[in-house]
Design an enzyme around this catalytic site. Structure first.
Site, mmCIF file in Angstrom:
data_model
loop_
_atom_site.group_PDB
_atom_site.id
_atom_site.type_symbol
_atom_site.label_atom_id
_atom_site.label_comp_id
_atom_site.label_asym_id
_atom_site.label_seq_id
_atom_site.Cartn_x
_atom_site.Cartn_y
_atom_site.Cartn_z
ATOM 1 N N HIS A 237 29.655 -50.085 48.251
ATOM 2 C CA HIS A 237 29.222 -48.878 48.955
ATOM 3 C C HIS A 237 29.467 -47.647 48.101
ATOM 4 O O HIS A 237 30.611 -47.270 47.843
ATOM 5 C CB HIS A 237 30.000 -48.776 50.276
ATOM 6 C CG HIS A 237 29.558 -47.669 51.169
ATOM 7 N ND1 HIS A 237 30.437 -46.759 51.719
ATOM 8 C CD2 HIS A 237 28.327 -47.324 51.623
ATOM 9 C CE1 HIS A 237 29.774 -45.911 52.483
ATOM 10 N NE2 HIS A 237 28.489 -46.236 52.443
ATOM 11 N N HIS A 279 25.413 -38.539 48.669
ATOM 12 C CA HIS A 279 25.330 -38.951 50.070
ATOM 13 C C HIS A 279 25.106 -37.779 51.017
ATOM 14 O O HIS A 279 24.217 -37.805 51.876
ATOM 15 C CB HIS A 279 26.604 -39.688 50.481
ATOM 16 C CG HIS A 279 26.642 -40.034 51.940
ATOM 17 N ND1 HIS A 279 27.177 -39.177 52.896
ATOM 18 C CD2 HIS A 279 26.188 -41.107 52.612
ATOM 19 C CE1 HIS A 279 27.053 -39.728 54.090
ATOM 20 N NE2 HIS A 279 26.467 -40.911 53.955
#
Length: 471
Positions: A237, A279
């Site tokens: 991730h 992100h």
């Protein structure tokens, strides 16, 4: 298109091979038409002679007592015998026995992509007689400059030694390969560079090695669905984000070194349209700057420190562009689960697709998004790219929406999946994988493994790799 985890079951079709003495007139065998399940090579050497089409390039090769023996007098001699046809998806297996070695570092190898004439470059899966060394097993390339490019190493669970048979196999899907020792998967790579024409080979270095039961079986193009009994696919991730600043090349490298199968990222454009790996909607949390990424130019974004917020030793780490990330994966190995973050126009998606193609990474990228329009644009622009739909709650009918969008994977949160775990089996029956996010504990990994989930997106990829190895 061809993507990634391996279906190990194959049909038992046997190709009868004529036998005879190999001659210098043997020429390279071109790519074979796709026939999953076909056994292209099945040889036990009971004929007493080299099989037809096998070409001893260098060293001494002989058939004796129902085995093929190869001898290399020194560590400088990478002696090889070539055979077979070019296959994109195949399993190559053999019984290997070191008869004698000049040192425990000497090796035998399965040639995975080797021209019939033996010219470089070629790729091999290597086994030393001292297989329990840290580099006892390797994937490696011999370059056109006659140097070694060793991409992946591992220790085998037991020593091959001398005088004992060891069952070995390699399964290849395009640029991906797995190395099996005594029936156990011990090493993976995503770094093979395939020729499009080369076949298989056996190698000996600084040893006399005998081979038996050599078999090459064509496999179906790999799927994201995990075959029974194989490990969870490990998806890092934002890279190894528990150990390094997220969505940076250093986090990516740590994840790769830790054995992650995929890197997951987030992509958004700068104000001048350059896709960057970030992100959040703003740069505030993960850099020393402030402001929305879409309001900052690529030059402004490149000037930001994206590492100091995480730890002092990462001061000066920069936010990568998508092009930089793809180039790193292309040259150093790895696959990308590319999340197109937030709403994007068709033109913005087109630029992302163009970068994937320019970096020759279409066979190593899976595009995912929460945005249905983004997936539709991607499918229109690049039908070769597999798609995944991210969900924080389950759709009423995940199979139906997967079919509607042409998905390869349906990727819910762990919490969402656990509300209706039976959807995993429903999706599998429809040929759709599940990649679950974001899960960092052994107890949760165990639960997802038992449900048949295919991949787990985690901040702790090295720990999940280790958990896989013990389960």
């Amino acid at each position: 298109m061809t993507i990634f985890h391996i279906r190990a079951s194959v049909a038992s079709l046997v190709l009868a091979a004529s036998l005879g003495t190999v001659t210098a007139s043997v020429t390279a065998v071109g790519p074979a038409s796709a026939q999953p399940g076909r056994v292209h090579v099945s040889e036990n050497f009971d004929s007493g002679v080299l099989p037809a089409g096998w070409r001893a390039i260098d060293g001494t090769w002989r058939v004796q007592n129902g085995r093929l023996y190869g001898t290399s007098a020194s560590s400088s001699q990478n002696n090889k015998i070539t055979f077979g046809a070019h296959l994109e998806h195949f399993r190559f297996e053999a019984t290997v026995r070191f008869e004698s070695v000049s040192a425990s570092t000497r090796w035998a190898a399965l040639g995975l992509d080797v021209p019939a004439g033996g010219a470089t470059p070629w790729w091999i899966a290597t086994m030393r007689s001292g297989t329990t060394a840290a580099n006892g097993l390797e994937f490696a390339e011999r370059t056109t400059g006659n140097t070694w490019n060793v991409t992946d190493t591992a220790a085998a669970p037991t020593a091959a030694g001398t005088g004992r048979d060891v069952q070995v196999a390699a399964e290849v899907h395009g640029s991906q390969a797995r190395w099996f020792f005594a029936g156990r998967e011990v090493l993976r790579t995503g770094s093979l560079r395939r020729s499009g024409t080369a076949g298989q080979a056996l190698f000996v270095n600084g040893a006399t090695v005998s081979f038996d039961n050599v078999r090459v079986t064509e496999l179906a193009p790999s799927a994201l669905i995990r075959p029974p009994g194989t490990p969870l696919t490990v998806i890092a991730h934002r890279g190894a984000s528990a150990a390094a600043p997220e969505n940076t090349l250093v986090a990516q490298d740590l994840a790769r070194r830790g054995g992650a199968d995929w890197i997951e990222n987030d992509v958004q454009p700068s104000s001048d349209g350059v896709p960057f790996v970030l992100h959040d909607a703003t740069v505030d949390r993960t850099t020393n700057g402030t402001g929305r990424i879409r309001a900052l130019t690529s030059a402004q974004l490149k000037a930001l420190d994206a590492g100091s917020w995480f730890a002092p030793q990462y001061a000066g780490v920069r936010m990568p562009t998508l092009a930089e990330q793809l180039a790193d994966l292309r040259t150093r190995g790895g696959r990308l689960l590319l999340e197109i973050k937030g709403a994007h126009t068709r033109a913005e998606v087109s630029r992302i697709v163009s970068l994937v193609r320019e970096q020759q990474m279409a066979d190593r990228v899976l595009v995912q998004s929460f945005e249905v329009d983004v997936l539709r644009y991607t499918r229109e622009l690049a039908p070769e790219l597999p798609l995944g739909l991210l969900r924080s709650t389950l759709d009423a009918n995940p199979v139906a929406i997967s079919a509607q969008l042409g998905l390869a994977a349906y990727n819910p949160s762990s919490a969402a999946l656990l509300t209706r775990p039976a959807v995993v089996a429903d999706l599998h029956r429809a040929g759709i994988a599940t990649m679950v996010w974001t899960v960092d504990t052994a107890s949760a990994w165990q639960q997802l493994d038992s449900l048949g989930v295919d991949g787990v997106i985690t901040n702790r990829p090295a720990e999940l790799v280790a958990w896989n190895a013990t389960h």
